[in-house]
Design an enzyme around this catalytic site. Structure first.
Site, PDB file in Angstrom:
ATOM      1  CG  HIS A  88      -1.717   1.288   1.318  1.00 42.56           C
ATOM      2  ND1 HIS A  88      -2.865   1.458   0.585  1.00 42.56           N
ATOM      3  CD2 HIS A  88      -1.521   2.439   1.992  1.00 42.56           C
ATOM      4  CE1 HIS A  88      -3.352   2.660   0.816  1.00 42.56           C
ATOM      5  NE2 HIS A  88      -2.556   3.283   1.672  1.00 42.56           N
ATOM      6  CG  ASP A 167     -11.839   3.731   6.524  1.00 48.90           C
ATOM      7  OD1 ASP A 167     -11.345   4.577   7.289  1.00 48.90           O
ATOM      8  OD2 ASP A 167     -11.638   3.722   5.303  1.00 48.90           O
ATOM      9  NE  ARG A 174      -9.998  10.627   9.954  1.00 52.94           N
ATOM     10  CZ  ARG A 174      -9.174   9.917   9.176  1.00 52.94           C
ATOM     11  NH1 ARG A 174      -9.558   8.784   8.642  1.00 52.94           N
ATOM     12  NH2 ARG A 174      -7.962  10.339   8.962  1.00 52.94           N
ATOM     13  CB  SER A 189      -8.397   5.373   7.821  1.00 52.69           C
ATOM     14  OG  SER A 189      -8.856   5.492   6.518  1.00 52.69           O
ATOM     15  CE  LYS A 193      -9.138   2.575   3.656  1.00 53.51           C
ATOM     16  NZ  LYS A 193      -9.305   3.979   3.377  1.00 53.51           N
TER      17      LYS A 193
HETATM   18  N1  URA Z   1      -6.012   7.340   3.251  1.00 50.81           N
HETATM   19  C1  URA Z   1      -6.928   6.607   3.912  1.00 50.81           C
HETATM   20  O1  URA Z   1      -7.335   5.547   3.455  1.00 50.81           O
HETATM   21  N2  URA Z   1      -7.364   7.063   5.083  1.00 50.81           N
HETATM   22  C2  URA Z   1      -6.946   8.232   5.635  1.00 50.81           C
HETATM   23  O2  URA Z   1      -7.382   8.568   6.726  1.00 50.81           O
HETATM   24  C3  URA Z   1      -5.996   8.972   4.932  1.00 50.81           C
HETATM   25  C4  URA Z   1      -5.538   8.512   3.727  1.00 50.81           C
END
Ligand code: URA
Length: 438
Positions: A88, A167, A174, A189, A193
Site C-alpha cells: 500500500h 471506515d 473526518r 483507516s 481496508k
Molecule cells: N487514506 C486513507 O485511506 N485514510 C486516511 O485517513 C488517509 C488517507
C-alpha cells in the site's frame, strides 16, 4: 468480535476528551454502534476531534482498526495456493509502482491482491490508470478475485463496498470536520481496508515530501511506525519503506502516460527511480512471503514480469497490446536558462496534471485518460535554455493556462553540477513477531 457492553457515546467522548485510554469494549461498541447508525455523526465527530487532540496508544489504535475490520466482510483467501502479500502506498505524484510491482511479485511466486481506489485531488488512483487500457474491468466478485490470485497471482481491482464500512463512513465525516490529520485515525483507516483483504503480509510505501500527505520525515516515520504496529498487532507480517515524494516518481504523471511508463519498466527499461523502487518493494514483499531466494531483477529482465502483466490484464478483459489513448493537444514548457535542473516540485506537477484533466475534484467527476504531464528532465539533468522541460497533455486546450500557472515556481535551474536526492529515506520494521495467525 463480540460487542458485549452497552455504553453511552457521551461517556466515551468525555473519556477521550479528558485524555483517558479507551477500553477494548468501549472501542468495539462505539465503532459498531456508529456503523449501525446508533451513534450520531455529531457524536462521532466529537470523538474524532478528541482523538485528534489527545491521541491514542498503539493498543487503542490496533483495537480501533480491528473494530473497523469487524464492521464489514473480510476476503477469505484460504484457498489460494501461494503466499499472499500486498503493498500500500500513501499516494504520490507519478506513483504508478503498483502496475509493474503486482505482476512482478506474482511472477516470483506470490499472490498479490491489490484492492485499490480511484484518485481524488493531485495524486492519481490505480484504477483510473488501468481503466485507460481498452476493455479492462475494475469490478470483480470475491470468487473472481480468488480464482485470478490462484491462477495468475495478480489482481488489481476495486475494493468491494462491504470491506470496512465503518471506515468509509468515518473517513467522509473526518473530511468535513477537520479531523483527517490524526496519525492514529489515518493509520487505522488505511490498515482496516488492508487487513480486511485477508492477506498474510503487507509492505507500506509511506511517501514523504511536497507531493505527499506527510511533508516531513518525522511525520512520515510516525505514520510508518503506527502502520507497522497495527499490522503486527493484527497478525500480519508488516514493514514500511519511507520514500521521497518531493519530486514526481518517474517521468509520467497522468493515467495512460503512467501505464505506458509501467510497460516500459516491465519490458526491462523505464526510468531509474521507478525501477529502483519497484525492486526495493518487491524484495521486501518477497521476504515476507518466504520467497527471498527469488531475484526480482532477473524476473524483470528476462520478460517473466511482462508476461505476468499481460496475463493479469487479459484476466480482467483488457487488451495489453491495444493502443493507449493519446491527448489531442500537447504543449511544452521550456527551460528559461542553461544549467542543472535543481528542483522539480511534485506538488506543482501533480496540480498541473490534475488541472489538465488527469484527476478529479469530486468523487463523481470523470478523468481524462490521456491527460497529464511528461517530465522530460529530472533533477540532476543538465538543460540548455529553450530546451523542452515538461510536456502538457490534454484534450481540453482551455486547461493549459491553469496548468502553466501551477508550474510557476515548481522548477529551478542552478549553476551547481550535482543534485542528489535519495529515493529510499528509511525502513521501518516490526519489533516483534505478528500476533497470532493472520
Ligand atoms: N487514506 C486513507 O485511506 N485514510 C486516511 O485517513 C488517509 C488517507
Amino acid at each position: 468480535m463480540e460487542v458485549v457492553a452497552v455504553h453511552s457515546a457521551v461517556d466515551v467522548i468525555r473519556a477521550k476528551r479528558d485524555g483517558q485510554v479507551l477500553g477494548d469494549a468501549q472501542i468495539d461498541w462505539v465503532i459498531d454502534a456508529y456503523t449501525r447508525g446508533q451513534v450520531a455523526d455529531e457524536q462521532m465527530a466529537a470523538l474524532a476531534m478528541a482523538v485528534l487532540l489527545r491521541g491514542m496508544t498503539p493498543a487503542e489504535t490496533a483495537r480501533w482498526t480491528a473494530a473497523m475490520v469487524a464492521s464489514g466482510e473480510t476476503l477469505v483467501l484460504d484457498g489460494v495456493r501461494r503466499p499472499t502479500v500486498d503493498k500500500h502506498s500513501t499516494g504520490g505524484v507519478g506513483d504508478k509502482i503498483t502496475l509493474p510491482l503486482t505482476p512482478l511479485v506474482a511472477a516470483c511466486g506470490a499472490a498479490v491482491p491489490q484492492l485499490s481506489g480511484r484518485g481524488l485531488g493531485h495524486t492519481g488512483g490505480t484504477l483510473d490508470k488501468l481503466e485507460s487500457i481498452p476493455g479492462w474491468r475494475a469490478r470483480l466478485s470475491p470468487d473472481e478475485i480468488r480464482d485470478r490470485l490462484d491462477d495468475v497471482g495478480a489482481v488489481v481491482c476495486a475494493a468491494t463496498e462491504g470491506l470496512a464500512p465503518a471506515d468509509r463512513k468515518l473517513y467522509a465525516l473526518r473530511d468535513v470536520t477537520g479531523t483527517v490529520e490524526s496519525i492514529p485515525l489515518i493509520a487505522s483507516s488505511i490498515m482496516s481496508k488492508k487487513i480486511a483483504e485477508g492477506v498474510q503480509s503487507l509492505v507500506l510505501d509511506v511517501k514523504c515530501g511536497s507531493g505527499a500527505f506527510m511533508k516531513d520525515l518525522d511525520q512520515a516515520r510516525e505514520l510508518a511506525t503506527a502502520l507497522v504496529e497495527i499490522g503486527t498487532a493484527n497478525g500480519l507480517r508488516t514493514s514500511a519503506l519511507i520514500t521521497d515524494m518531493s519530486v514526481p516518481l518517474g517521468r509520467a504523471v497522468g493515467n495512460a502516460l503512467e501505464v505506458a511508463e509501467a510497460v516500459e519498466v516491465l519490458r526491462g527499461g523505464g526510468p531509474r527511480d521507478v525501477v529502483e523502487l519497484t525492486l526495493a518493494l518487491a524484495r521486501e514483499m518477497l521476504e515476507h512471503a518466504g520467497l527471498s531466494d527469488v531475484d526480482p531483477a532477473e524476473v524483470l529482465a528476462d520478460g517473466r514480469a511482462y508476461d505476468s502483466w499481460c496475463r493479469m490484464i487479459r484476466a480482467q478483459d483488457g487488451d495489453p497490446e491495444a493502443a493507449l489513448p493519446r491527448a489531442e493537444h500537447v504543449e511544452v514548457v521550456t527551460a528559461p536558462e542553461t544549467g542543472t535542473l535543481a528542483r522539480l516540485d511534485a506538488y506543482g506537477v501533480g496540480i498541473a496534471a490534475w488541472r489538465l484533466g488527469a484527476g478529479r475534484a469530486r468523487k463523481e467527476d470523470d478523468v481524462q485518460h490521456a491527460a497529464g504531464v511528461l517530465c522530460l528532465a529530472k533533477p540532476g539533468d543538465r538543460v540548455t535554455a529553450g530546451q523542452p522541460l515538461l510536456e502538457l497533455h490534454t484534450d481540453r486546450p482551455e486547461t493549459i493556462a491553469g496548468a502553466r500557472e501551477a508550474l510557476v515556481g515548481a522548477y529551478e535551474i542552478s549553476g551547481a553540477d550535482e543534485v542528489s536526492t535519495p529515493l529510499i529515506l528509511d525502513r521501518v520494521v516490526a519489533n516483534r513477531a505478528p500476533a497470532g495467525p493472520p
